[in-house]
Scaffold this active site. Structure first.
Site, PDB file in Angstrom:
ATOM      1  N   LYS A 157       0.833  -1.207   0.000  1.00  0.00           N
ATOM      2  CA  LYS A 157       0.000   0.000   0.000  1.00  0.00           C
ATOM      3  C   LYS A 157       0.870   1.259   0.000  1.00  0.00           C
ATOM      4  O   LYS A 157       0.550   2.245  -0.672  1.00  0.00           O
ATOM      5  CB  LYS A 157      -0.945  -0.003   1.207  1.00  0.00           C
ATOM      6  CG  LYS A 157      -1.878   1.219   1.294  1.00  0.00           C
ATOM      7  CD  LYS A 157      -2.861   1.314   0.134  1.00  0.00           C
ATOM      8  CE  LYS A 157      -3.621   2.625   0.081  1.00  0.00           C
ATOM      9  NZ  LYS A 157      -4.782   2.721   0.947  1.00  0.00           N
ATOM     10  N   LYS A 161      -0.839  11.993   4.449  1.00  0.00           N
ATOM     11  CA  LYS A 161      -0.538  11.064   5.548  1.00  0.00           C
ATOM     12  C   LYS A 161       0.121   9.795   5.010  1.00  0.00           C
ATOM     13  O   LYS A 161       1.120   9.298   5.556  1.00  0.00           O
ATOM     14  CB  LYS A 161      -1.857  10.730   6.268  1.00  0.00           C
ATOM     15  CG  LYS A 161      -1.745   9.899   7.512  1.00  0.00           C
ATOM     16  CD  LYS A 161      -2.069   8.419   7.340  1.00  0.00           C
ATOM     17  CE  LYS A 161      -3.478   8.118   6.889  1.00  0.00           C
ATOM     18  NZ  LYS A 161      -3.716   6.664   6.765  1.00  0.00           N
TER      19      LYS A 161
END
Lengths: 297, 297
Positions: free
Chosen positions: B177, B245
């Site tokens: 990811k 983030k």
């Protein structure tokens, strides 16, 4: 065999990585070709039925009414068009010049204007798809020019590419190619950083690439150049030096509009590092090698 | 309706942009769901047959043996697992926790170890595909964990996603990811610079995007986010703040291996500029707005 191509006398200038397979595809489609290459021995060695090699652009121009250019850079295009023994000295009014290389936009517009004064039409029609696309006749062609000129060139484009998009007037093909090369360079940089991180953190890169191809990270670059990075095979394809040149042209075009392109500038700096290390002839996927300098050991 | 899902008591924590449609898909597939959301009113408002909202993770854990987490960040995962009224205080041995959010790799490995000591199994299974993928059940799922645990979760993954790739052991889903988010952020940056240049130089962006989709520049980001940039619609999708983030996590993971990621760091800086301008809730394709500062007027 295309009836349209048989009736033309077509010239092709530039028999490099891209130009050579493009010529072969035109020959296979039935074209009569006259070819010129700066290094004449390359043109002479390419012995094929219906192909004649000549010693200058001016000599080529006397034999044809459509000329395709696939040469290295903007300076080479200018020299072939307007230099000593250049095309424009002998090319007949009503002829068409198609520049399929990657050439600066503003220069392209000027070349078209100068040819227009001699009643010679001009299309900028750079391509994407690399050597594979040139060999398979599956290039993506981004065309700028008048609708009439592009209709005239269409049978040629149909042989060389799988799709031709008419973007707009002269220059618009090269604008699109500049955009293309920004995305190609930056997407290579993206895949390089992603795979470098995944490798360091201990994941299986084959599975990582497969998973990434299923989501928003999917791209032609991940598919093709990601595989080259995993295999560490850096045979071009598209060369580091070409990518660097194309990024420079894109950045310079942006500067004409007072626009900085921060990511493109960083990407070009990474390609500069590869060139400084003598890796200029590798495939542009070799950008991943430039990241080694960014690891503290 | 899936027979496998009916036999389970499944918990779902985190009813945000992604979690809510994922819950609805599980309900439609026949699952009995117990849900918890930090803001309890969101859970209570989601009235559906076979759905029970509870007031804490600990209460949820008493009712289920599989828990899916889809919360904002690493700190939220830690709090839900191990904080006051957390899952681990009441979840039974033999249960399975599936973290489908984007969580730091090293923390993920530590969470799995702490749960393992309580005989609770753990999978990291972050996703790509955004809100659209969550709604359509077409997410790409990148899974890390034991083969047994992933086989147990497979019926859930089959409802939520179109493909699950088992990358490797715990943490490998989050590594993938991180790689995904690097590529997504950088490909958005690439399309932003390419379209900005093409617009300034006077080309029709609809045709440019169409032409670029035919060659090496083709990507899911050009297809989806490129269109959002052309339309100047920046409704998320994936938010600027989330992208920032995720990039931070990827850069921090690289730093653990002493690796700098220069393009990712620049990309994050551009997202930081958007956040500083109060554009944190826009779709991540809004990166193109950050380029306005790079134009001299």
């Amino acid at each position: 065999m295309s009836a349209a191509l048989e009736n033309w006398q077509t010239g092709f200038i530039g028999l490099g990585l891209m130009g050579r397979p493009m010529c072969l595809n035109l020959l296979h489609a039935g074209a009569e070709l006259t070819v010129y290459n700066r290094t004449h021995s390359v043109a002479e060695a390419m012995q094929q039925p219906h192909l004649t090699a000549v010693a200058s652009a001016a000599e080529l121009a006397q034999r044809v009414n459509i000329v395709i250019l696939m040469v290295a850079d903007t300076a080479a295009v200018e020299s072939i068009l307007f230099g000593p023994h250049g095309l424009s000295s002998t090319l007949r009014p009503g002829s068409l010049v198609i520049d399929m290389g990657t050439t600066a936009v503003t220069a392209t517009r000027q070349f078209a204007d100068r040819l227009c004064a001699k009643h010679i039409d001009f299309i900028d029609a750079p391509v994407s798809g690399g050597e594979i696309g040139a060999i398979n006749g599956s290039l993506s062609i981004m065309a700028g020019g008048s609708a009439d000129a592009i209709a005239r060139a269409q049978p040629i484009f149909d042989v060389l590419g799988k799709a031709t998009i008419h973007i707009g007037e002269v220059g618009c093909g090269q604008i699109t190619k500049a955009a293309n090369q920004i995305i190609v360079g930056l997407n290579i940089g993206a895949v390089a950083e992603a795979l470098t991180l995944a490798r360091l953190a201990g994941a299986d890169l084959v599975k990582v690439r497969e998973a990434l191809m299923g989501g928003f990270a999917a791209s032609r670059i991940l598919e093709v150049h990601g595989q080259r990075m995993i295999d560490a095979t850096f045979q071009p394809g598209g060369k580091v030096t070409t990518q660097h040149k194309d990024l420079t042209q894109a950045i310079e075009l942006a500067a004409e509009y007072r626009q900085q392109l921060p990511a493109s500038e960083l990407n070009r700096a990474l390609y500069s590092e590869l060139i400084a290390q003598g890796q200029d002839e590798l495939d542009h996927s070799a950008l991943i090698l430039a990241l080694e300098k960014y690891r503290k050991t």
